[in-house]
Design a protein around this motif. Structure first.
Motif, PDB file in Angstrom:
ATOM      1  N   ALA A   1       0.274   0.232  -6.329  1.00  0.00           N
ATOM      2  CA  ALA A   1      -0.510   1.017  -5.373  1.00  0.00           C
ATOM      3  C   ALA A   1      -0.196   2.491  -5.607  1.00  0.00           C
ATOM      4  O   ALA A   1       0.927   2.856  -5.951  1.00  0.00           O
ATOM      5  N   GLY A   2      -1.216   3.329  -5.421  1.00  0.00           N
ATOM      6  CA  GLY A   2      -1.023   4.766  -5.627  1.00  0.00           C
ATOM      7  C   GLY A   2      -1.859   5.544  -4.637  1.00  0.00           C
ATOM      8  O   GLY A   2      -2.803   5.025  -4.037  1.00  0.00           O
ATOM      9  N   ASP A   3      -1.478   6.796  -4.435  1.00  0.00           N
ATOM     10  CA  ASP A   3      -2.246   7.665  -3.556  1.00  0.00           C
ATOM     11  C   ASP A   3      -2.086   9.096  -4.038  1.00  0.00           C
ATOM     12  O   ASP A   3      -1.019   9.478  -4.542  1.00  0.00           O
TER      13      ASP A   3
ATOM     14  N   THR B   1       5.370  10.201   3.121  1.00  0.00           N
ATOM     15  CA  THR B   1       4.724   9.163   2.301  1.00  0.00           C
ATOM     16  C   THR B   1       5.228   7.804   2.764  1.00  0.00           C
ATOM     17  O   THR B   1       6.434   7.561   2.773  1.00  0.00           O
TER      18      THR B   1
ATOM     19  N   VAL C   1      12.948   3.536  -1.228  1.00  0.00           N
ATOM     20  CA  VAL C   1      12.000   4.658  -1.305  1.00  0.00           C
ATOM     21  C   VAL C   1      12.757   5.932  -1.679  1.00  0.00           C
ATOM     22  O   VAL C   1      13.901   6.126  -1.269  1.00  0.00           O
TER      23      VAL C   1
ATOM     24  N   GLY D   1       3.139   7.796  -4.363  1.00  0.00           N
ATOM     25  CA  GLY D   1       2.300   8.736  -3.628  1.00  0.00           C
ATOM     26  C   GLY D   1       2.505  10.118  -4.224  1.00  0.00           C
ATOM     27  O   GLY D   1       3.630  10.609  -4.288  1.00  0.00           O
TER      28      GLY D   1
ATOM     29  N   THR E   1       4.951   3.546   2.508  1.00  0.00           N
ATOM     30  CA  THR E   1       4.503   2.343   1.794  1.00  0.00           C
ATOM     31  C   THR E   1       4.582   1.176   2.758  1.00  0.00           C
ATOM     32  O   THR E   1       5.575   1.042   3.480  1.00  0.00           O
TER      33      THR E   1
ATOM     34  N   THR F   1       5.233   1.584  -5.965  1.00  0.00           N
ATOM     35  CA  THR F   1       4.082   2.361  -5.528  1.00  0.00           C
ATOM     36  C   THR F   1       4.425   3.833  -5.751  1.00  0.00           C
ATOM     37  O   THR F   1       5.599   4.204  -5.817  1.00  0.00           O
TER      38      THR F   1
ATOM     39  N   ILE G   1      13.758  -3.444  -1.085  1.00  0.00           N
ATOM     40  CA  ILE G   1      12.754  -2.379  -0.971  1.00  0.00           C
ATOM     41  C   ILE G   1      13.476  -1.038  -0.882  1.00  0.00           C
ATOM     42  O   ILE G   1      14.401  -0.880  -0.081  1.00  0.00           O
TER      43      ILE G   1
ATOM     44  N   SER H   1       0.845  -1.198   0.000  1.00  0.00           N
ATOM     45  CA  SER H   1       0.000   0.000   0.000  1.00  0.00           C
ATOM     46  C   SER H   1       0.877   1.244   0.000  1.00  0.00           C
ATOM     47  O   SER H   1       2.061   1.172   0.312  1.00  0.00           O
ATOM     48  N   VAL H   2       0.281   2.378  -0.337  1.00  0.00           N
ATOM     49  CA  VAL H   2       1.018   3.644  -0.222  1.00  0.00           C
ATOM     50  C   VAL H   2       0.049   4.745   0.186  1.00  0.00           C
ATOM     51  O   VAL H   2      -1.119   4.743  -0.216  1.00  0.00           O
ATOM     52  N   ASP H   3       0.528   5.653   1.002  1.00  0.00           N
ATOM     53  CA  ASP H   3      -0.250   6.815   1.418  1.00  0.00           C
ATOM     54  C   ASP H   3       0.681   7.998   1.643  1.00  0.00           C
ATOM     55  O   ASP H   3       1.679   7.869   2.342  1.00  0.00           O
TER      56      ASP H   3
ATOM     57  N   PHE I   1       7.700  -1.184   6.494  1.00  0.00           N
ATOM     58  CA  PHE I   1       7.247   0.012   5.776  1.00  0.00           C
ATOM     59  C   PHE I   1       8.447   0.847   5.361  1.00  0.00           C
ATOM     60  O   PHE I   1       9.541   0.713   5.911  1.00  0.00           O
ATOM     61  N   THR I   2       8.220   1.688   4.348  1.00  0.00           N
ATOM     62  CA  THR I   2       9.223   2.674   3.947  1.00  0.00           C
ATOM     63  C   THR I   2       8.626   4.053   4.209  1.00  0.00           C
ATOM     64  O   THR I   2       7.407   4.198   4.285  1.00  0.00           O
ATOM     65  N   ALA I   3       9.486   5.048   4.346  1.00  0.00           N
ATOM     66  CA  ALA I   3       8.993   6.408   4.569  1.00  0.00           C
ATOM     67  C   ALA I   3       9.846   7.419   3.807  1.00  0.00           C
ATOM     68  O   ALA I   3      11.068   7.446   3.962  1.00  0.00           O
TER      69      ALA I   3
ATOM     70  N   THR J   1       8.143   3.928  -4.048  1.00  0.00           N
ATOM     71  CA  THR J   1       8.803   2.807  -3.371  1.00  0.00           C
ATOM     72  C   THR J   1       8.918   1.677  -4.381  1.00  0.00           C
ATOM     73  O   THR J   1       7.968   1.386  -5.099  1.00  0.00           O
TER      74      THR J   1
ATOM     75  N   ILE K   1       4.359  -3.039   3.539  1.00  0.00           N
ATOM     76  CA  ILE K   1       4.596  -4.345   2.927  1.00  0.00           C
ATOM     77  C   ILE K   1       4.120  -5.408   3.912  1.00  0.00           C
ATOM     78  O   ILE K   1       4.552  -5.425   5.065  1.00  0.00           O
TER      79      ILE K   1
ATOM     80  N   THR L   1       6.528  10.422  -4.436  1.00  0.00           N
ATOM     81  CA  THR L   1       7.350   9.501  -3.650  1.00  0.00           C
ATOM     82  C   THR L   1       7.101   8.083  -4.156  1.00  0.00           C
ATOM     83  O   THR L   1       5.960   7.624  -4.178  1.00  0.00           O
TER      84      THR L   1
ATOM     85  N   LYS M   1      -2.795  13.147  -2.844  1.00  0.00           N
ATOM     86  CA  LYS M   1      -3.234  14.177  -1.917  1.00  0.00           C
ATOM     87  C   LYS M   1      -3.086  15.524  -2.617  1.00  0.00           C
ATOM     88  O   LYS M   1      -2.215  15.694  -3.488  1.00  0.00           O
TER      89      LYS M   1
END
Lengths: 353, 353
Positions: free
Chosen positions: B143-145, A160, B71, B111, A162, B109, B69, A70-72, A108-110, B162, A164, B160, B147
């Protein structure tokens, strides 16, 4: 019968305006966001995984391992609010997106975008909050990146994340799996996050005392999976609120969702603020709630399991899945009437997450 | 001998200032970025995977699958430049980070943080560019987001990405694997990306004709892996340039890196601009180059393999790994002197990627 009785209430939705410019509503998570995704992203970058419309993409690796990804992007304003901050939001949001596929979030990644001039202490506080949330959820950060933009080109910081996770064998939880006869369980009160952020913006003019519900739901979900091996749908009603999330599921599953207003738990101060400002709680963002859709025979036991978890202690059954009108969400109001509720249109509260 | 001969040239680095506020240099990829990571991120969020210091985190799943992984947040300004744009950069940057662990990049992914008022057409062009780069690299967005922030709270758009890749069995490529006697190969000219972005900012006052080298290097890497099963280190010298990247490796492997200035390929217009502006090409960002560190016995054959790929056609051997002084990078200049080159300090060109 029901279909007929509500037909006159089904408003004819106005065609979505095709803006030449990006507007705040494109980030609402509601209609305009869906429109943007359908018109701009999917035609170019779409594929079976991305277009599933779930909170995470499910990848089948050759080895048989099933990953949830997922990504946000998090742009909440202000950075700190009662009950949480952008750091906790970034970790929990990602943990929850992964959990809603029934997967176990592990990593997760940031990616951080910092504004020049940001106080070091603010960044440190956000990182500490991320650490705490990551420990609480049991996830590890495995990659990071930091960029800095000139003063005025960001608003403090954006994060942001992601996520896993690994989908266990035999778990198949998707927005498209709701079936007529299924029962809809909501894990607690709605609107808390939205009101907490609004209050932190000093837009209320008084103190509601409401704290954001931002929390990692992965342990709740793992307990639910242990109890019920036939969960059809899980989804966390974040941006766009319960109404938007249910509309997404109704469309994905091609069913009708019928919920009862008087069963939906809303804290009195949240209701009071909503009434004062003209908002509907069902469109308010949540960051620590989920809805579960399951065959009726599992509902009672699952509800009990959920109520035994601290993040699901106020779980209730709010409705059922029916056949028609397909793709619609119906709300039986407290007055006994039934109305169609649509996705959030426009933008109610920008930068809520 | 060498160690002694350069001792007097080793400048005593000034202690890094501990700023109260975030400055642009914290996003440079150089000293200040490393300092921020060491002081703020690692103490709270650090773990064995994150602290490896490589371009991607390597995860060993229980199933035996090894994931890579990465980012990267992309904030390049302007959004479009000769040879590329933020969309191509976002995809290629992520593909390359994954590739530098010897992994096969498969998924990503994205964002998006959009500024209110952004032209739809600009977003569409960026998405089209991402599509093209993703096809070229053979990766899927899963996956995408999106904002949206208010006008003035971003600069057009930020992306961003990943990346998710699979590390083949028996591949172990890390920054810590360089060994004395190894040879360093650079895949082509340096500084092209930095100059292309600078020119797009209209900061040159003339046309250099230089295009960014932004490109996906995964196919080059897979050909290199097929040729040589003992690659020790791969790294793409992006932000902070060749000098910063080599310093990272020298520290990770606890070796000394000796490179020869007259072997490092720099296009004449890039050199001319650098001389004019007082920049050193070894600190300029690249987005389509890699360095490979391998045992000498494989170097000639590997070089040939690299030269046969369009993205490695100008590959050259630029130096070797020696034992001491450990953690340092030495540059043998065209004048025959040897000087220590450090990581980028401060910020040379903000928002280069």
């Amino acid at each position: 019968m029901l279909e007929e009785s509500v037909n006159e209430n089904i408003s004819c939705p106005l065609p979505i305006q095709h803006h030449d410019k990006i507007v705040l509503g494109h980030g609402s998570g509601g209609k305009l966001t869906h429109d943007l995704i359908q018109r701009v992203f999917f035609p170019k970058l779409g594929n079976r995984i991305l277009e599933s419309g779930d909170d995470s993409g499910i990848i089948d690796l050759d080895s048989g391992v099933k990953l949830a990804i997922s990504v946000d992007s998090h742009v909440v304003s202000p950075l700190f609010f009662k009950g949480g901050d952008i750091g906790r939001l970034a970790v929990c949001g990602t943990v929850n997106d992964i959990s809603m596929s029934g997967a176990t979030p592990l990593y997760f990644t940031a990616g951080f975008i910092l504004e020049e001039g940001l106080d070091h202490q603010i960044l440190t506080n956000v990182i500490e909050s991320m650490e705490k949330a990551a420990k609480e959820a049991g996830v590890l950060m495995v990659a990071g990146d930091t960029k800095v933009v000139q003063k005025g080109k960001a608003d403090g910081l954006y994060i942001t994340t992601t996520g896993i996770g690994i989908v266990p064998d035999n778990v198949n939880i998707r927005g498209a799996n709701a079936r007529p006869g299924d029962v809809i369980i909501l894990s607690g009160t709605i609107g808390d996050h939205g009101i907490a952020v609004l209050e932190a913006r000093n837009e209320l003019g008084f103190t509601s005392g409401i704290a954001s519900d931002v929390a990692p739901l992965n342990k709740l979900v793992s307990e639910m999976l242990a109890e019920c091996n036939e969960l059809h749908v899980l989804r966390d009603p974040t941006r766009g609120g319960l109404a938007t999330t249910l509309n997404e599921i109704a469309r994905q599953s091609n069913v009708c969702i019928l919920i009862e207003e008087n069963r939906i738990p809303v804290k009195p101060p949240v209701m009071a603020v909503c009434e004062m400002l003209g908002y509907e709680p069902i469109y308010m963002a949540n960051e620590g709630k989920l809805i579960a859709i399951v065959p009726e025979k599992y509902a009672a036991k699952l509800l009990e399991t959920m109520q035994n978890n601290r993040f699901g202690s106020e779980s209730v059954i709010i409705g059922t899945i029916i056949e028609k009108p397909q793709g619609k969400v119906l709300l039986k109001t407290q007055l006994g009437t039934t109305r169609v509720i649509d996705m959030l249109s426009g933008e109610m509260l920008p930068r809520i997450c």
